[in-house]
Design a protein around this motif. Sequence first.
Motif, short mmCIF file in Angstrom:
data_model
loop_
_atom_site.label_atom_id
_atom_site.label_comp_id
_atom_site.label_asym_id
_atom_site.label_seq_id
_atom_site.Cartn_x
_atom_site.Cartn_y
_atom_site.Cartn_z
N TYR A 18 9.74 -15.12 -11.48
CA TYR A 18 9.10 -15.75 -10.33
C TYR A 18 9.26 -14.95 -9.04
CZ TYR A 18 9.57 -19.56 -13.68
OH TYR A 18 9.56 -20.31 -14.81
N GLU A 19 9.56 -13.68 -9.16
CA GLU A 19 9.74 -12.84 -7.97
C GLU A 19 8.40 -12.19 -7.60
OE1 GLU A 19 12.36 -8.90 -6.65
OE2 GLU A 19 13.04 -10.20 -8.29
N SER A 20 8.18 -12.03 -6.30
CA SER A 20 6.99 -11.34 -5.81
C SER A 20 7.24 -9.84 -5.80
CB SER A 20 6.62 -11.82 -4.41
OG SER A 20 6.27 -13.18 -4.42
N ILE A 21 6.28 -9.09 -6.31
CA ILE A 21 6.39 -7.63 -6.37
C ILE A 21 5.60 -7.05 -5.21
CG2 ILE A 21 5.96 -5.59 -7.75
CD1 ILE A 21 6.10 -7.37 -10.24
N LEU A 22 6.28 -6.38 -4.31
CA LEU A 22 5.66 -5.79 -3.14
C LEU A 22 5.35 -4.32 -3.40
CD1 LEU A 22 7.96 -7.33 -0.37
CD2 LEU A 22 5.93 -8.31 -1.44
N LEU A 23 4.46 -3.78 -2.57
CA LEU A 23 4.07 -2.38 -2.74
C LEU A 23 5.25 -1.44 -2.58
CD1 LEU A 23 1.89 -0.26 -3.17
CD2 LEU A 23 1.40 -0.34 -0.72
N ASN A 41 4.80 -4.21 2.80
CA ASN A 41 5.14 -5.54 2.29
C ASN A 41 3.96 -6.24 1.65
OD1 ASN A 41 7.92 -5.53 3.06
ND2 ASN A 41 7.29 -5.87 5.19
N LEU A 42 2.95 -5.47 1.27
CA LEU A 42 1.78 -6.05 0.62
C LEU A 42 2.15 -6.55 -0.78
CD1 LEU A 42 -1.31 -6.53 0.53
CD2 LEU A 42 -1.54 -4.19 -0.33
N LYS A 43 1.84 -7.82 -1.07
CA LYS A 43 2.17 -8.39 -2.38
C LYS A 43 1.16 -7.92 -3.41
CE LYS A 43 1.72 -12.83 -3.39
NZ LYS A 43 2.00 -14.29 -3.44
N ILE A 44 1.63 -7.24 -4.44
CA ILE A 44 0.77 -6.71 -5.49
C ILE A 44 0.69 -7.66 -6.68
CG2 ILE A 44 0.39 -4.76 -7.06
CD1 ILE A 44 0.08 -4.04 -4.12
N TYR A 45 1.81 -8.32 -6.98
CA TYR A 45 1.84 -9.18 -8.16
C TYR A 45 2.97 -10.20 -7.98
CZ TYR A 45 1.38 -10.36 -13.13
OH TYR A 45 1.15 -11.03 -14.32
N GLU A 46 2.80 -11.34 -8.61
CA GLU A 46 3.84 -12.36 -8.61
C GLU A 46 4.13 -12.78 -10.04
OE1 GLU A 46 5.01 -16.62 -6.48
OE2 GLU A 46 3.14 -15.58 -5.97
N SER A 65 -5.77 -3.63 -3.85
CA SER A 65 -5.01 -4.48 -2.94
C SER A 65 -4.93 -3.87 -1.54
CB SER A 65 -3.60 -4.71 -3.48
OG SER A 65 -3.63 -5.36 -4.74
N ILE A 66 -4.74 -2.55 -1.48
CA ILE A 66 -4.69 -1.89 -0.18
C ILE A 66 -6.04 -1.94 0.52
CG2 ILE A 66 -4.28 0.32 1.00
CD1 ILE A 66 -2.28 1.00 -1.22
N ASN A 67 -7.11 -1.69 -0.23
CA ASN A 67 -8.45 -1.71 0.36
C ASN A 67 -8.87 -3.10 0.82
OD1 ASN A 67 -9.10 1.00 0.23
ND2 ASN A 67 -9.84 0.86 -1.87
N SER A 68 -8.23 -4.13 0.26
CA SER A 68 -8.58 -5.49 0.68
C SER A 68 -8.14 -5.78 2.11
CB SER A 68 -7.95 -6.50 -0.28
OG SER A 68 -6.53 -6.49 -0.18
N ILE A 69 -7.13 -5.07 2.60
CA ILE A 69 -6.68 -5.30 3.98
C ILE A 69 -7.03 -4.13 4.90
CG2 ILE A 69 -4.80 -6.83 3.26
CD1 ILE A 69 -2.86 -4.51 3.72
N VAL A 73 -9.46 3.17 4.54
CA VAL A 73 -8.37 4.14 4.38
C VAL A 73 -8.61 4.99 3.14
CG1 VAL A 73 -6.91 2.64 2.95
CG2 VAL A 73 -5.84 4.37 4.41
N ASP A 74 -8.22 6.25 3.20
CA ASP A 74 -8.33 7.17 2.07
C ASP A 74 -7.01 7.16 1.31
OD1 ASP A 74 -9.09 9.21 0.32
OD2 ASP A 74 -8.35 10.78 1.67
N ILE A 75 -7.06 6.75 0.04
CA ILE A 75 -5.84 6.62 -0.76
C ILE A 75 -5.76 7.75 -1.77
CG2 ILE A 75 -4.54 5.12 -2.32
CD1 ILE A 75 -6.05 2.75 -1.11
N GLN A 76 -4.68 8.49 -1.72
CA GLN A 76 -4.43 9.58 -2.65
C GLN A 76 -3.24 9.21 -3.53
OE1 GLN A 76 -6.27 12.38 -2.94
NE2 GLN A 76 -7.63 11.81 -1.24
N THR A 77 -3.46 9.19 -4.84
CA THR A 77 -2.38 8.82 -5.76
C THR A 77 -1.76 10.07 -6.38
OG1 THR A 77 -3.90 8.58 -7.64
CG2 THR A 77 -3.48 6.63 -6.29
#
Length: 206
Positions: A18-23, A41-46, A65-69, A73-77
């Motif tokens: 039941y823990e929230s997983i943050l970025l 602190n963006l919540k990715i999964y619970e 999730s990042i693009n939703s807020i 932004v340009d995201i490089q993985t």
Amino acid sequence: MEQTVYIRLRHRLQVRPYESILLKDIAQIIAGENIYEQIRNLKIYEVSEKDQNMIVIDVMKVIKSINSIIPDVDIQTIGPAQVIVEVVFKKRKVSLPLFILVWLLLFFGAALTIMNFHEDVSMREVQQRIYTIMTGEVDSKPLIFQIPYSIGLGLGMILFFNHLFKKRINEEPSPLEVEIFNYQMDLDNYIAFNENKESMKNFDDH
């Protein structure tokens, strides 16, 4: 001007039920200070009741999730495309009788293995023969060889496993640790492939 965010997913993470997983828990982040404070602190999964002990989070879910807020932004993985989340439930106390039983099984199992090996290679006869060759005498119990050999066998096992109880002798991993690491990597690859719903598509999924 479009800003860039660099994301590197961690390989494995342990969480409680039941823990929230943050970025910030599942990834290393490099970004401008303003963006970093918004997404760290963006919540990715619970974790919920339907989840079992293993969860796979795909990098595409993180990007979404990042693009939703922050849409522009340009995201490089960098690095792995999935992070394996292990749900750690409350550990039960170790039963002392069970511990003693397992210890005895391992002790006598290892002892029988060594004795059977020595019997197969005729170790006693070899030591008796070497003693006769070196001294010219016949001795059914050449302790001058047997005692140092027994001590050396124990020391050799300590050096092989690179541990004396909980103390590590040096930083070099033992062969057993390497095999356990390889097994864990194979297991993680299997979980990442079979539990990642984002990378699997059935005929009915259209």
